[in-house]
Design an enzyme around this catalytic site. Structure first.
Site, short mmCIF file in Angstrom:
data_model
loop_
_atom_site.label_atom_id
_atom_site.label_comp_id
_atom_site.label_asym_id
_atom_site.label_seq_id
_atom_site.Cartn_x
_atom_site.Cartn_y
_atom_site.Cartn_z
N GLU A 278 -3.96 2.05 -7.32
CA GLU A 278 -4.39 3.13 -6.43
C GLU A 278 -3.54 4.37 -6.69
OE1 GLU A 278 -6.50 1.60 -2.67
OE2 GLU A 278 -4.37 1.55 -2.28
N HIS B 2 0.85 -1.20 0.00
CA HIS B 2 0.00 0.00 0.00
C HIS B 2 0.89 1.25 0.00
CE1 HIS B 2 -2.91 3.01 1.24
NE2 HIS B 2 -3.85 2.16 0.84
P1 PGA Z 1 -9.79 5.72 0.31
O1 PGA Z 1 -8.57 4.73 0.57
O2 PGA Z 1 -10.95 4.91 -0.20
O3 PGA Z 1 -10.09 6.33 1.66
O4 PGA Z 1 -9.37 6.72 -0.70
C1 PGA Z 1 -8.26 3.71 -0.34
C2 PGA Z 1 -6.99 3.01 0.09
O5 PGA Z 1 -6.05 3.67 0.53
O6 PGA Z 1 -6.89 1.77 0.02
#
Ligand code: PGA
Length: 222
Positions: free
Chosen positions: A146, A97
């Site tokens: 992401e 992440h």
């Molecule tokens: P968010 O986070 O939905 O709050 O943008 C997603 C993540 O970091 O996995």
């Protein structure tokens, strides 16, 4: 209906009492989960045991995931949870992440070791990348695209743009399941999962509220 993976990421949130209350509330907002959706709840280590017991006792089809694991096997590594220990309580794990890359200095080398450990313990891996040029180790089960600017900002990527980045990720990595994360809500989930290359989502903030998370799942059904 294509199979979907919807993975809620609680990050560093919730006490045991709060987690149990979340589960109660969540179940009051959703009657059942369709078979084609795998719902993974990725929670802090401290909540895994309690949630595992609670989910097992009522048979609700939620799957548990961790958000991290040690790059080392069992042994003299103070403060670490090895893959074998994590797999005792969870079936999935998030690796790579962007918050761990940025705030905890996790490099591609460390992440590769974590993937090796997770794989050898039999954990399913959600591997996060911020774009389509970041390397992806072999043996990953799901890739989560992401974009860093979309995480926790309320500004999600344009679904068509996410779809094209994720098409590239699929082609390069050969991983068949790629999900989108970054400000996913009940209001925008369908616009993402209706894209051909998007096989699910990874909501963070929206998963902390049981009513909102239930609504997100219901809207993903279309
Ligand atoms: P968010 O986070 O939905 O709050 O943008 C997603 C993540 O970091 O996995």
């Amino acid at each position: 209906m294509k199979p979907l993976v919807i993975a809620g990421n609680w990050k560093s949130n919730k006490t045991t009492a709060e987690a149990l209350r979340w589960l109660q509330d969540f179940k009051s907002h959703i009657v059942s989960i369709p078979k084609y959706i795998t719902v993974v709840l990725c929670v802090p280590f401290t909540l895994l045991y309690t949630l595992k017991e609670a989910i097992q006792s009522d048979g609700f089809p939620l799957v548990l995931g961790a958000q991290n694991l040690s790059p080392f096997a069992d042994g003299a590594q103070t403060g670490e949870e090895s893959a074998r220990m994590v797999h005792d309580l969870a079936d999935w794990v998030i690796i790579g992440h962007s918050e761990r890359r940025k705030n905890f200095g996790e490099t591609d080398g460390i992440l590769r070791k974590k993937v090796e450990q997770a794989k050898s313990a039999g954990l399913k891996i959600i591997y996060c990348v911020p774009n389509d040029s970041t390397g992806i180790p072999n043996d990953v089960d799901v890739v989560a695209y992401e974009p860093v600017w979309a995480i926790g900002t309320g500004e999600s990527d344009i679904p068509e743009n996410a779809n094209s980045v994720m098409t590239n990720i699929k082609a390069k990595s050969q991983v068949p399941t790629v999900i989108y994360g970054g400000s996913v809500t009940a209001a925008n989930v369908a616009s993402f999962v209706s894209q051909p290359a998007i096989d699910g989502v990874l909501p963070g903030g929206e998963s902390l509220d049981p009513e909102k998370f239930a609504a997100l799942l219901i809207h993903a059904y279309g």
